[in-house]
Design an enzyme around this catalytic site. Structure first.
Site, PDB file in Angstrom:
ATOM      1  CB  SER A 210      -0.933   0.008   1.218  1.00 34.09           C
ATOM      2  OG  SER A 210      -1.788  -1.105   1.210  1.00 34.09           O
ATOM      3  CG  HIS A 265      -2.329   3.779   3.782  1.00 36.97           C
ATOM      4  ND1 HIS A 265      -3.601   3.461   4.232  1.00 36.97           N
ATOM      5  CD2 HIS A 265      -1.780   2.594   3.382  1.00 36.97           C
ATOM      6  CE1 HIS A 265      -3.813   2.167   4.098  1.00 36.97           C
ATOM      7  NE2 HIS A 265      -2.720   1.617   3.586  1.00 36.97           N
TER       8      HIS A 265
END
Length: 286
Positions: A210, A265
């Site tokens: 991610s 993230h």
């Protein structure tokens, strides 16, 4: 038919016309005095066809010898249709992640500890000081791969599939248009910043691509503003930021989604923005 381009009659367009037929582009080439004119059935195909024509005129054999390298992943309509040959590095990343998923039984085997930033079975990591000591000892022992290996560690198939799809869509464009070196820089910097921020925030129990995906999202968004060349829906950047903000609320756990690697993230987003600012925009290659 729509008139697209006029050229001198000494330019041999036979190979280019054959290539257009192979791409399914309806067209016609007519003679007008000392010139020849290229016509298209669909005017929406004009821009990609003209770019392909420019490449053809610069190197005519690139269309007559398609076996030498993969053809352009840009469909004449302008859609991005990459194949594994266009982005072998991205395919390798996805392949490694899939193999690791099977080898670690989605993070349930002891092999997973060898891929985390530090081995949680050996080092205490409850406090920031302990995490710093654990990381220093790990790197001093030569286990430098742990700075990027968490990228390939996933704990569910949906997570791996989503990351792979996004990595393929964005990463294949970066590899083809901006080059393999640029993609490697994004991967390394995105990994270091996202994994480092997540480790010092929560400890070593995390994994996934991610952070790299978020680095690609922010890089493509910012770099695209300087030199348009990617197929990048602007809504994707809005969704990425919204998902980061959503992850910092209690809602994911309340909805049964578990804890998300929000720091990773965020780190990926920051890495992509940084590289989008400092790296020069590349001219598009079709």
């Amino acid at each position: 038919m729509y008139r697209i381009k006029q050229l001198e009659t000494d330019v041999n367009l036979a190979a280019f016309s054959q290539w257009l037929e192979q791409q399914g582009v309806g067209h016609r080439i007519t003679a007008e005095g000392n010139h020849q004119v290229l016509w298209l059935e669909n005017p929406d195909q004009a821009e990609p066809v003209l770019e392909a024509l420019r490449q053809f005129l610069a190197s005519p054999q690139s269309h007559s010898r398609p076996d030498r390298k993969p053809g352009s992943p840009f469909h004449p309509s302008g859609r991005w249709q990459a194949s594994p040959g266009h982005a072998p590095l991205v395919m390798a990343m996805i392949g490694v992640a899939i193999m690791v998923a099977f080898a670690t039984d989605l993070g349930r085997s002891i092999l997973s500890a060898a891929l985390m930033v530090v081995d949680p079975r050996i080092y205490p990591w409850d406090t920031m000081a302990e995490r710093l000591t654990a990381l220093t000892s790990t790197l001093a022992g030569g286990e430098v791969w742990r700075l990027v290996s968490p990228d390939f560690l996933h704990f569910s198939w949906p997570h791996l599939i989503f990351n792979s799809v996004m990595l393929w869509f964005l990463g294949s464009q970066v590899e083809w248009i901006d080059g393999r070196g640029r993609l490697l820089v994004l991967f390394v910097v995105g990994s270091l910043l996202s994994n480092g921020l997540q480790y010092f925030t929560t400890g070593p129990l995390f994994g996934g691509l991610s952070g790299v995906v978020y680095a690609l999202v922010s890089y493509c968004w910012l770099s695209q503003r300087r030199q348009p060349r990617f197929q990048f829906p602007s809504a994707l950047a809005v969704l990425a930021v919204a998902w980061v903000l959503f992850g910092f609320t209690p809602l994911p756990e309340l909805l049964g989604l578990g804890r998300m690697a929000n720091a990773a993230h965020l780190g990926g987003l920051l890495a992509g923005l940084l590289l989008g600012l400092v790296l020069p925009a590349r001219q598009p290659r079709h």
